[in-house]
Scaffold this active site. Sequence first.
Site, short mmCIF file in Angstrom:
data_model
loop_
_atom_site.label_atom_id
_atom_site.label_comp_id
_atom_site.label_asym_id
_atom_site.label_seq_id
_atom_site.Cartn_x
_atom_site.Cartn_y
_atom_site.Cartn_z
CG ASN A 187 -0.26 -0.49 2.48
OD1 ASN A 187 0.61 0.19 3.01
ND2 ASN A 187 -0.62 -1.69 2.94
N GLY A 229 -7.37 -4.66 0.56
CA GLY A 229 -7.67 -5.90 -0.16
C GLY A 229 -8.37 -5.74 -1.49
CG ASP A 256 -0.37 -2.57 6.69
OD1 ASP A 256 -0.34 -3.23 7.74
OD2 ASP A 256 -0.11 -3.06 5.58
CE1 TYR A 312 24.63 10.99 -10.18
CE2 TYR A 312 22.38 11.73 -9.81
CZ TYR A 312 23.27 10.87 -10.41
OH TYR A 312 22.81 9.86 -11.23
CG HIS A 352 4.30 -8.31 1.46
ND1 HIS A 352 3.97 -9.39 2.25
CD2 HIS A 352 3.69 -7.24 2.03
CE1 HIS A 352 3.17 -8.99 3.23
NE2 HIS A 352 2.99 -7.70 3.12
CG ASP A 378 25.19 6.83 -4.87
OD1 ASP A 378 26.07 7.59 -4.42
OD2 ASP A 378 25.35 6.16 -5.90
CG HIS A 422 5.32 -7.14 8.41
ND1 HIS A 422 4.32 -6.64 9.19
CD2 HIS A 422 4.84 -7.05 7.14
CE1 HIS A 422 3.29 -6.29 8.44
NE2 HIS A 422 3.59 -6.53 7.20
#
Lengths: 233, 233, 233, 233
Positions: free
Chosen positions: B29, B46, B77, B228, B98, B121, B170
């Site tokens: 998520n 879901g 979450d 950079y 995940h 970096d 997790h």
Amino acid sequence: MTIDQLKQDVCKANLDLVSRGLVTHTWGNASGIDRARGVMVIKPSGVSYEKLMPADMVAVALLSREVIEGNLRPSSDTQTHLELYRAFKEIGGIVHTHSPAATAWAQTCKEVPALGTTHADHFHGPVPCTRLMKTPEIRKDYELNTGRLIVKTFAGRDPMSCPAVLVASHGPFTWGNTVEEAVHHAEVLEHVVILAAETLRICPSTKPMQRVLLDQHFFRKHGALASYGQQSL
Amino acid sequence: MTIDQLKQDVCKANLDLVSRGLVTHTWGNASGIDRARGVMVIKPSGVSYEKLMPADMVAVALLSREVIEGNLRPSSDTQTHLELYRAFKEIGGIVHTHSPAATAWAQTCKEVPALGTTHADHFHGPVPCTRLMKTPEIRKDYELNTGRLIVKTFAGRDPMSCPAVLVASHGPFTWGNTVEEAVHHAEVLEHVVILAAETLRICPSTKPMQRVLLDQHFFRKHGALASYGQQSL
Amino acid sequence: MTIDQLKQDVCKANLDLVSRGLVTHTWGNASGIDRARGVMVIKPSGVSYEKLMPADMVAVALLSREVIEGNLRPSSDTQTHLELYRAFKEIGGIVHTHSPAATAWAQTCKEVPALGTTHADHFHGPVPCTRLMKTPEIRKDYELNTGRLIVKTFAGRDPMSCPAVLVASHGPFTWGNTVEEAVHHAEVLEHVVILAAETLRICPSTKPMQRVLLDQHFFRKHGALASYGQQSL
Amino acid sequence: MTIDQLKQDVCKANLDLVSRGLVTHTWGNASGIDRARGVMVIKPSGVSYEKLMPADMVAVALLSREVIEGNLRPSSDTQTHLELYRAFKEIGGIVHTHSPAATAWAQTCKEVPALGTTHADHFHGPVPCTRLMKTPEIRKDYELNTGRLIVKTFAGRDPMSCPAVLVASHGPFTWGNTVEEAVHHAEVLEHVVILAAETLRICPSTKPMQRVLLDQHFFRKHGALASYGQQSL
């Protein structure tokens, strides 16, 4: 649902196994069952996936174990599927693959420990591996005995709390309420085994996750108290 | 920025997680926050990514923790995200995935050491891993306590100097100035963890990189002296 | 060849690094040189590959090290490239990537041993890894010192007999007669390192290949007696 | 079958090696034989796969070992192929690749043990690896001696019971009744080696599979008593 509809679902499930990278060549098979009619529908043996059509699916009677519809010979694993449907009354679909990670793990002849919440969201505890088969079990009725051994491996355990098994020196079988769900579980199993193998490579002494965390995640998604998704809205 | 614009950004970020290979199925998520309004926008729980639309995003009040817009239940979450926004005032977006390598490393319950300039970096030092949660923390207010534990893990450390954490057993959370940047950090983290895991497989005794090299690379890209890119032209 | 043609070649080489999976995001750079004019053309710093056009390439004088054409700042690794062109007179192109296998191996700070004929077809002996840089080398003129260290690493060795190096804790640089060939060597290096890492995982005690086999394969493809391909027809 | 038809089959087989991810660049080759005419058709040496056409294939006489048709020089491995066709009378096609897993395993200079049914379905026992070549064998007639060594490695073993070999420090060769089948065996070998390597990583003490299970699976698919597929319907 008609047998024709079931043939379409089973054909689609077999093709999904290919598109999701779970089978190569003709290695693998999916089946579904019509409990009311006592009829299982399964992929034919050794037919190229590119040519697979719903009409190629083979219907087999659950009780007599005989082909009742179809011009092709059913999958060589037919007797394994039938045995699982007979023992696990609540399942509606079964999948067998040679997916790389799960097959490699099956070749170690060991269970897959629960190492994190991705596992716990789907499998309530380790994914078991069957014992080695005995010589007579292999020589005669090999496929039937494979099914019997899977059933023995789940003695005392609800097959829906862990819809997956590894057959030692062989590969994974998964199941679900429908053949579509069985495909999903085959995909999840492959992902979970990839994670477990990588975890143990990074840190070989990793211990199984806490039991309380396993329960928390499994029951957040399954059973009467599930809170995940939109189901209780 | 309007809440509708934020919903579009958050929806896009969630879809980017899929297209970049960081999430499969519904696992993961992304959220964004409107600090002026005190409103967080997050993915619903879901829901399949294929069907995700900006209007499906759920708006939650930062202070009251209540849903203020949206017909769907927010991500499971949600309380973790809210807790991070409350503690890390400078962040504008959060991502949870995940993704395979970072999740596998999280399952080892160890930090990711800085082993080379790709890491340096982006992350100024090791990417930390939370301690195991205690049983009461898991049993009650689990998601909220996950957020609290992440915040504790960064005690005394600037969260923008290392916009990523592993939650033990997790998986990863990342953040950034915007939800788009949080997605970028999730992608970078996955790449860095792949490198670290492979490095230690090739040579298990590899030591963390030199501190002076870590500083040289991090400050070449971040802070007042960064050289950079095209920013100072 | 004109500078404009060189810009096109260098731009294409940078895009090829992406399409061949050797770089992600803006990490990596390719350059080419016009020896007659003493002009190097290189990718600009931190610009997204999606937007990269030949006109964005930056031209830098080999001797003065100054930008002579281009509106953007050149790659942060410009001084490293210049140093290599100055020392290795025969090379026409240079590539730097963060490709996963070669970067992970570079993080181990060890050379890549020659373990088989795929390696021997391209690299005549181990692919070397630089020593760790000293603190003053990192703190001042870091990129220039990186180039100097690569050159020192090849003291007494023909850079065309092994057109690749690993910079310790950092990643690979490759080169060739042209920038196109440098890209090819970056791709080959990645493949060879994947093979070496996997070989040592399967059998950690694997020894380097026989010297006579290394010579046989390298000289079948390189030098006056080469017999591979269609060149002598 | 005409020589032109064989050229088409051999060209297609070479292109299939690319599309199935078994070769990169010009590394690899496939050949077929017309036993009646005593003519082998093989890929030319070092030609880019993108440009490969049936007319580019080179025809070589089995007995005289001389090119009899084609404007290009044949593959550098031509003498290896010829030697295998001379010794293994039943084979109709040969493939050589540098596929990652099989090549890495070949670099370990060890055989691939039979660890599961995926292996047993195709290879009746371990896939052998040649011994190291001796210096004179490498210095003179290297490619011919490679073929001779493969043949010696199969002394007393039916080459069709295991249509694959690893050449030590080099890579895999596979064969079959046709060049198409040889390609299939190259693909299967790669899959089986991936499984074996992963199995031993998860559990280094894994033992070879039971002999009775190896026989059961191999003879379910091969020989007079085969029951797999649709052949006996």
